[in-house]
Design a protein around this motif. Structure first.
Motif, PDB file in Angstrom:
ATOM      1  N   VAL A  57       3.499  13.908   2.280  1.00 60.58           N
ATOM      2  CA  VAL A  57       2.485  13.629   1.251  1.00 60.58           C
ATOM      3  C   VAL A  57       2.195  12.132   1.201  1.00 60.58           C
ATOM      4  N   ILE A  58       3.231  11.313   1.317  1.00 61.21           N
ATOM      5  CA  ILE A  58       3.058   9.859   1.295  1.00 61.21           C
ATOM      6  C   ILE A  58       2.302   9.406   2.537  1.00 61.21           C
ATOM      7  N   LYS A  59       2.620   9.976   3.676  1.00 59.44           N
ATOM      8  CA  LYS A  59       1.897   9.652   4.906  1.00 59.44           C
ATOM      9  C   LYS A  59       0.410   9.945   4.747  1.00 59.44           C
ATOM     10  N   ALA A  60       0.086  11.073   4.128  1.00 56.51           N
ATOM     11  CA  ALA A  60      -1.317  11.430   3.914  1.00 56.51           C
ATOM     12  C   ALA A  60      -2.000  10.451   2.969  1.00 56.51           C
ATOM     13  N   GLU A  61      -1.272  10.004   1.933  1.00 54.29           N
ATOM     14  CA  GLU A  61      -1.857   9.045   0.995  1.00 54.29           C
ATOM     15  C   GLU A  61      -2.140   7.709   1.676  1.00 54.29           C
ATOM     16  N   ILE A  62      -1.242   7.265   2.549  1.00 53.40           N
ATOM     17  CA  ILE A  62      -1.465   6.015   3.276  1.00 53.40           C
ATOM     18  C   ILE A  62      -2.672   6.156   4.199  1.00 53.40           C
ATOM     19  N   ALA A  63      -2.805   7.312   4.844  1.00 56.89           N
ATOM     20  CA  ALA A  63      -3.957   7.553   5.713  1.00 56.89           C
ATOM     21  C   ALA A  63      -5.257   7.530   4.916  1.00 56.89           C
ATOM     22  N   LYS A  64      -5.247   8.103   3.728  1.00 57.75           N
ATOM     23  CA  LYS A  64      -6.439   8.085   2.885  1.00 57.75           C
ATOM     24  C   LYS A  64      -6.816   6.667   2.477  1.00 57.75           C
ATOM     25  N   GLY A  65      -5.767   5.874   2.155  1.00 57.78           N
ATOM     26  CA  GLY A  65      -6.029   4.483   1.773  1.00 57.78           C
ATOM     27  C   GLY A  65      -6.628   3.693   2.922  1.00 57.78           C
ATOM     28  N   ALA A  66      -6.123   3.902   4.167  1.00 59.14           N
ATOM     29  CA  ALA A  66      -6.649   3.201   5.325  1.00 59.14           C
ATOM     30  C   ALA A  66      -8.088   3.596   5.603  1.00 59.14           C
ATOM     31  N   ALA A  67      -8.385   4.913   5.415  1.00 58.89           N
ATOM     32  CA  ALA A  67      -9.743   5.392   5.670  1.00 58.89           C
ATOM     33  C   ALA A  67     -10.720   4.807   4.665  1.00 58.89           C
ATOM     34  N   ALA A  82     -12.164  -2.520  -7.515  1.00 64.38           N
ATOM     35  CA  ALA A  82     -10.723  -2.538  -7.237  1.00 64.38           C
ATOM     36  C   ALA A  82     -10.355  -1.321  -6.410  1.00 64.38           C
ATOM     37  N   GLU A  83      -9.200  -1.403  -5.719  1.00 62.83           N
ATOM     38  CA  GLU A  83      -8.742  -0.271  -4.942  1.00 62.83           C
ATOM     39  C   GLU A  83      -8.395   0.884  -5.863  1.00 62.83           C
ATOM     40  N   GLU A  84      -8.650   2.124  -5.394  1.00 62.27           N
ATOM     41  CA  GLU A  84      -8.406   3.295  -6.206  1.00 62.27           C
ATOM     42  C   GLU A  84      -6.928   3.417  -6.520  1.00 62.27           C
ATOM     43  N   GLU A  85      -6.639   4.013  -7.706  1.00 58.46           N
ATOM     44  CA  GLU A  85      -5.248   4.242  -8.101  1.00 58.46           C
ATOM     45  C   GLU A  85      -4.603   5.213  -7.128  1.00 58.46           C
ATOM     46  N   GLY A  86      -3.383   4.915  -6.698  1.00 53.02           N
ATOM     47  CA  GLY A  86      -2.691   5.766  -5.744  1.00 53.02           C
ATOM     48  C   GLY A  86      -2.802   5.256  -4.334  1.00 53.02           C
ATOM     49  N   HIS A  87      -3.680   4.317  -4.062  1.00 52.87           N
ATOM     50  CA  HIS A  87      -3.818   3.784  -2.705  1.00 52.87           C
ATOM     51  C   HIS A  87      -3.381   2.333  -2.677  1.00 52.87           C
ATOM     52  N   GLY A  88      -2.664   1.969  -1.635  1.00 51.79           N
ATOM     53  CA  GLY A  88      -2.254   0.589  -1.464  1.00 51.79           C
ATOM     54  C   GLY A  88      -2.848   0.034  -0.204  1.00 51.79           C
ATOM     55  N   GLY A  89      -2.389  -1.111   0.183  1.00 54.20           N
ATOM     56  CA  GLY A  89      -2.874  -1.716   1.412  1.00 54.20           C
ATOM     57  C   GLY A  89      -1.853  -1.574   2.511  1.00 54.20           C
ATOM     58  N   GLY A  90      -2.307  -1.541   3.749  1.00 51.73           N
ATOM     59  CA  GLY A  90      -1.402  -1.498   4.887  1.00 51.73           C
ATOM     60  C   GLY A  90      -0.576  -0.230   4.889  1.00 51.73           C
ATOM     61  N   ASP A  91       0.755  -0.393   4.966  1.00 50.70           N
ATOM     62  CA  ASP A  91       1.669   0.741   5.027  1.00 50.70           C
ATOM     63  C   ASP A  91       2.346   0.994   3.687  1.00 50.70           C
ATOM     64  N   LYS A  92       1.660   0.688   2.614  1.00 49.25           N
ATOM     65  CA  LYS A  92       2.205   0.898   1.282  1.00 49.25           C
ATOM     66  C   LYS A  92       1.274   1.779   0.470  1.00 49.25           C
ATOM     67  N   VAL A  93       1.849   2.479  -0.504  1.00 51.28           N
ATOM     68  CA  VAL A  93       1.044   3.290  -1.404  1.00 51.28           C
ATOM     69  C   VAL A  93       1.785   3.404  -2.730  1.00 51.28           C
ATOM     70  N   GLU A  94       1.036   3.417  -3.797  1.00 54.03           N
ATOM     71  CA  GLU A  94       1.614   3.550  -5.133  1.00 54.03           C
ATOM     72  C   GLU A  94       1.465   4.992  -5.601  1.00 54.03           C
ATOM     73  N   ILE A  95       2.566   5.575  -6.035  1.00 53.41           N
ATOM     74  CA  ILE A  95       2.560   6.947  -6.541  1.00 53.41           C
ATOM     75  C   ILE A  95       3.330   6.969  -7.849  1.00 53.41           C
ATOM     76  N   GLY A  96       2.636   7.297  -8.919  1.00 56.00           N
ATOM     77  CA  GLY A  96       3.258   7.328 -10.234  1.00 56.00           C
ATOM     78  C   GLY A  96       4.167   8.526 -10.427  1.00 56.00           C
TER      79      GLY A  96
END
Length: 319
Positions: free
Chosen positions: A305-315, A40-54
């Protein structure tokens, strides 16, 4: 039987060739390799231009959430100033007759009421004592009298100031002389974590200062809870014009993602990059013409910070 086997072998070969040539697409439509089964995708990373942050991570990263709302864009001028006691509510208490200080009741910083005893002085002429009392409500900001010392009518023994209002003296440089007028609104920021204080310019000096090549503009500022302390420097934002807008966000909310100007809109614990069209702006806010509705919640501070998380998810999806 042989013919059937031969046909089946030919079909398998054709399918293998199509897959090898990249014409057989399975899984993701964007051409990326789909995630392997069971991962499964790691917690905190979403797909595309979305990200989940608790909530915990939200607090740890200092991301500030605000509501898109109507606002007012202001053309302003930033001024540097110094806080002074209001000289119209400041009193110097001077001995009536020279003599020796026999008793001291108040110290610097003490709050006094009108009529409070400050000190007693023994007159050199009559050898009788008389009292020095506070003439107003206020705070003792200076004391030049000490027990047993000689007190002269030429020097103030106490200075009492009512600090419920203070003067803020701003320096205005010559290029801005024509922009600053009596009655203009100025926003003073005490920089103590509280709300800025709105007041008016009460006086503009017609005389300049030679060493700074500037002129003085003074505001009389309410000083509830003594948030403004004389002697400290402070900044003020002079408001020159105001433009109401239907939707405004903080300037710190804007980010660039794949050559698009975006705001990260929050829905539950998910942040989505929303492309926006922006209009006018001031030092703090930006007008949003399209892409955001009033009431939608967005990341107003530390949105990078959110932009960085989305970049990490894409990578992570590319590997």
């Amino acid at each position: 039987m042989i013919t059937r086997i031969l046909r089946y072998a030919i079909l398998l070969a054709v399918l293998a060739g199509l897959a090898g040539g990249g014409l057989l697409l399975l899984g993701r439509s964007d051409g990326r390799t789909p995630p392997k089964a069971g991962h499964a995708e790691e917690e905190g990373h979403g797909g595309g231009d979305k990200v989940e942050i608790g909530a915990a991570k939200l607090a740890a990263t200092g991301i500030e959430i605000a509501d898109a709302a109507p606002g007012v864009l202001r053309d302003s001028l930033l001024l540097n100033g110094i806080i002074q006691p209001n000289q119209e509510t400041l009193v110097q208490i001077t001995p009536r007759f020279p003599g020796v200080v026999r008793d001291i009741r108040k110290r610097i910083g003490d709050t006094v009421s009108k009529g409070d005893l400050l000190a007693t002085v023994e007159s050199n002429q009559s050898l009788t004592t008389y009292e020095l009392k506070a003439p107003i409500n206020g705070t003792i900001i200076d004391r030049q009298a000490s027990l047993g010392e000689y007190a002269s009518e030429q020097k103030a023994a106490f200075i009492v100031a009512d600090l419920s209002t203070v003067w803020v003296d701003f320096s205005v440089y010559r290029r801005d002389f024509s922009r600053v007028k009596v009655g203009d609104t100025v926003i003073v920021d005490p920089e103590d974590g509280g709300s800025p204080i709105e007041t008016k310019i009460a006086y503009v000096s017609p005389i300049g200062t030679s060493d700074t090549q500037s002129a003085l503009a003074r505001a009389i500022v309410p000083n509830k809870d003594i948030r403004l302390r004389p002697g400290l420097f402070v900044t003020g934002r002079l408001l020159l014009s105001a433009k109401p807008v239907d939707v405004a966000v903080k300037a710190s909310a804007l980010q660039t993602l794949e050559n698009r100007t975006v705001v990260f809109v929050r829905n539950g614990e998910v942040f989505e990059a929303r492309e926006v069209e922006i209009g006018d702006r001031d030092a703090e806010q930006v007008e949003v013409l399209f892409g955001l509705m009033p009431g939608e919640r967005y990341a107003a501070k530390n949105s990078f910070v959110i932009k960085a998380e989305i970049a990490k998810g894409a990578a992570s999806h590319e590997h």
